[in-house]
Design a protein around this motif. Structure first.
Motif, PDB file in Angstrom:
ATOM      1  N   SER A  10     -10.436  24.927 -17.119  1.00  0.00           N
ATOM      2  CA  SER A  10     -11.034  26.180 -16.652  1.00  0.00           C
ATOM      3  C   SER A  10     -11.190  27.182 -17.791  1.00  0.00           C
ATOM      4  N   ASP A  11     -12.027  28.180 -17.535  1.00  0.00           N
ATOM      5  CA  ASP A  11     -12.125  29.352 -18.409  1.00  0.00           C
ATOM      6  C   ASP A  11     -12.335  29.011 -19.892  1.00  0.00           C
ATOM      7  N   SER A  12     -13.414  28.267 -20.160  1.00  0.00           N
ATOM      8  CA  SER A  12     -13.731  27.960 -21.561  1.00  0.00           C
ATOM      9  C   SER A  12     -14.540  29.093 -22.202  1.00  0.00           C
ATOM     10  N   HIS A  13     -15.202  29.925 -21.407  1.00  0.00           N
ATOM     11  CA  HIS A  13     -15.838  31.166 -21.885  1.00  0.00           C
ATOM     12  C   HIS A  13     -16.792  31.011 -23.062  1.00  0.00           C
ATOM     13  N   GLY A  14     -17.681  30.030 -22.997  1.00  0.00           N
ATOM     14  CA  GLY A  14     -18.766  29.907 -23.984  1.00  0.00           C
ATOM     15  C   GLY A  14     -18.276  29.891 -25.411  1.00  0.00           C
ATOM     16  N   GLY A  41     -14.515  27.038 -13.709  1.00  0.00           N
ATOM     17  CA  GLY A  41     -15.228  28.303 -13.817  1.00  0.00           C
ATOM     18  C   GLY A  41     -15.084  29.060 -15.130  1.00  0.00           C
ATOM     19  N   ASP A  42     -15.984  30.048 -15.294  1.00  0.00           N
ATOM     20  CA  ASP A  42     -16.128  30.803 -16.541  1.00  0.00           C
ATOM     21  C   ASP A  42     -16.450  29.857 -17.702  1.00  0.00           C
ATOM     22  N   ALA A  43     -17.496  29.069 -17.502  1.00  0.00           N
ATOM     23  CA  ALA A  43     -17.981  28.189 -18.564  1.00  0.00           C
ATOM     24  C   ALA A  43     -18.674  29.029 -19.634  1.00  0.00           C
ATOM     25  N   ASN A  89     -16.194  34.184 -12.032  1.00  0.00           N
ATOM     26  CA  ASN A  89     -16.781  35.525 -11.933  1.00  0.00           C
ATOM     27  C   ASN A  89     -17.702  35.837 -13.110  1.00  0.00           C
ATOM     28  N   HIS A  90     -17.411  35.265 -14.298  1.00  0.00           N
ATOM     29  CA  HIS A  90     -18.303  35.500 -15.443  1.00  0.00           C
ATOM     30  C   HIS A  90     -19.638  34.786 -15.238  1.00  0.00           C
ATOM     31  N   ASP A  91     -19.593  33.507 -14.800  1.00  0.00           N
ATOM     32  CA  ASP A  91     -20.839  32.753 -14.554  1.00  0.00           C
ATOM     33  C   ASP A  91     -21.662  33.438 -13.461  1.00  0.00           C
ATOM     34  N   ILE A 145      -9.773  26.199  -7.014  1.00  0.00           N
ATOM     35  CA  ILE A 145     -10.620  27.403  -6.912  1.00  0.00           C
ATOM     36  C   ILE A 145     -10.709  28.056  -8.289  1.00  0.00           C
ATOM     37  N   HIS A 146     -11.705  28.941  -8.457  1.00  0.00           N
ATOM     38  CA  HIS A 146     -11.695  29.687  -9.718  1.00  0.00           C
ATOM     39  C   HIS A 146     -10.561  30.711  -9.695  1.00  0.00           C
ATOM     40  N   GLY A 147     -10.358  31.343  -8.564  1.00  0.00           N
ATOM     41  CA  GLY A 147      -9.285  32.334  -8.457  1.00  0.00           C
ATOM     42  C   GLY A 147      -9.818  33.642  -7.923  1.00  0.00           C
ATOM     43  N   GLY A 168      -7.913  29.079 -11.709  1.00  0.00           N
ATOM     44  CA  GLY A 168      -8.150  29.558 -13.075  1.00  0.00           C
ATOM     45  C   GLY A 168      -8.093  31.072 -13.045  1.00  0.00           C
ATOM     46  N   HIS A 169      -9.053  31.715 -13.676  1.00  0.00           N
ATOM     47  CA  HIS A 169      -9.272  33.161 -13.563  1.00  0.00           C
ATOM     48  C   HIS A 169      -8.234  34.020 -14.292  1.00  0.00           C
ATOM     49  N   THR A 170      -6.943  33.767 -14.068  1.00  0.00           N
ATOM     50  CA  THR A 170      -5.913  34.630 -14.657  1.00  0.00           C
ATOM     51  C   THR A 170      -5.584  34.200 -16.091  1.00  0.00           C
ATOM     52  N   HIS A 171      -6.059  33.022 -16.493  1.00  0.00           N
ATOM     53  CA  HIS A 171      -5.820  32.466 -17.832  1.00  0.00           C
ATOM     54  C   HIS A 171      -4.342  32.151 -18.068  1.00  0.00           C
ATOM     55  N   ASN A 172      -3.545  32.122 -17.016  1.00  0.00           N
ATOM     56  CA  ASN A 172      -2.138  31.780 -17.240  1.00  0.00           C
ATOM     57  C   ASN A 172      -1.725  30.575 -16.404  1.00  0.00           C
TER      58      ASN A 172
HETATM   59 FE   LIG Z   1     -11.922  33.703 -17.256  1.00  0.00          FE
END
Ligand SMILES: [Fe+2]
Length: 246
Positions: A10-14, A41-43, A89-91, A145-147, A168-172
């Motif tokens: 999750s959360d690779s953020h481009g 999520g947050d690809a 949420n970013h995507d 879920i993404h979170g 994902g989402h919280t990055h923790n």
């Molecule tokens: Fe994220």
């Protein structure tokens, strides 16, 4: 018992991806060969599409973000038999701007959505929206879920609402368990594939709980599962790419 191998990242953020996590994840996938692959999520980061983005953020080109996020998804899904992409949420910013009153933004968002849909179609990945009801993927008795909650109570909130789940989402990698009429329910933060230090979080103490990690395991035919998590330890990941039934 018959089982299938899965991986959840999750959360690779481009272009904000963490190079060590990225290379460890792809090297693990090459060995483990998971049939089921879930990007939670947050690809992409899409920082200049954030509501309230600074002028500096708005001035950024998104091309590096587009290209890094798209490459990550293509590589992640390549070879998977059952691929899922849960928008974060970013995507989702693209979908939100598709309703914008500003024509230029609306056009950009529509082009972007077409671009994401093309990537998902080519990877034969089912895409779910960032939506607390519609964005829930069921993996046997485990949900992904993404979170939809943040802060220190996020894991507990997710355990209460979704029961056994990965978010994902919280990055923790927080874990919380709660009691249910069917026994224990556990929510676990997947961890992030992006850098832990980014421009927007320089002054936030919450980032000190962020962790580079990903999850994987076996999904058995009756819906039960064996879940493992690989976390970065001093720049390295220690993974078990095989399972032994005893
Ligand atoms: Fe994220």
């Amino acid at each position: 018992m018959v089982s299938r191998r899965f991986v959840v990242a999750s959360d690779s953020h481009g272009d904000e991806v963490d190079p060590q996590t990225e290379s460890a994840l792809f090297s693990f996938i090459a060995d483990f060969k998971p049939q089921i692959r879930i990007h939670a999520g947050d690809a992409w980061d899409f920082r200049n599409l954030r509501r309230g983005a600074s002028d500096d953020e708005k001035a950024h080109s998104l091309e590096a973000d587009w290209s890094a996020g798209s490459d990550f998804l293509r590589r992640f899904f390549d070879g998977g038999k059952e691929n899922h992409f849960l928008r974060g949420n970013h995507d989702e910013r693209l979908w939100r701007f598709a309703e914008s009153a500003t024509g230029l933004l609306r056009d950009y968002a529509h082009d972007g959505i077409a671009r994401v849909e093309k990537i998902a179609a080519k990877a034969r990945a089912r895409m779910l929206p960032y939506d607390s009801r519609l964005g829930v993927l069921r993996l046997g008795h485990l949900k992904v879920i993404h979170g939809y909650a943040a802060g220190i109570g996020a894991a507990r909130k997710h355990a209460i609402v979704y029961r056994n789940c990965l978010f994902g989402h919280t990055h923790n990698t927080d874990v919380a368990a709660c009691e249910t009429d069917e026994g224990i329910a556990e929510a676990r933060g997947i961890g992030a594939c992006c850098k832990l230090d980014m421009g927007y979080n320089a002054h936030q103490t919450g980032k000190l709980r962020h962790q580079n990690a990903f999850c994987y395991g076996l999904l058995f035919n009756d819906g039960t599962y064996q879940l493992n998590q690989a976390k970065k330890i001093d720049g390295r990941f220690y993974v078990a790419s095989d399972f032994r039934a005893l």
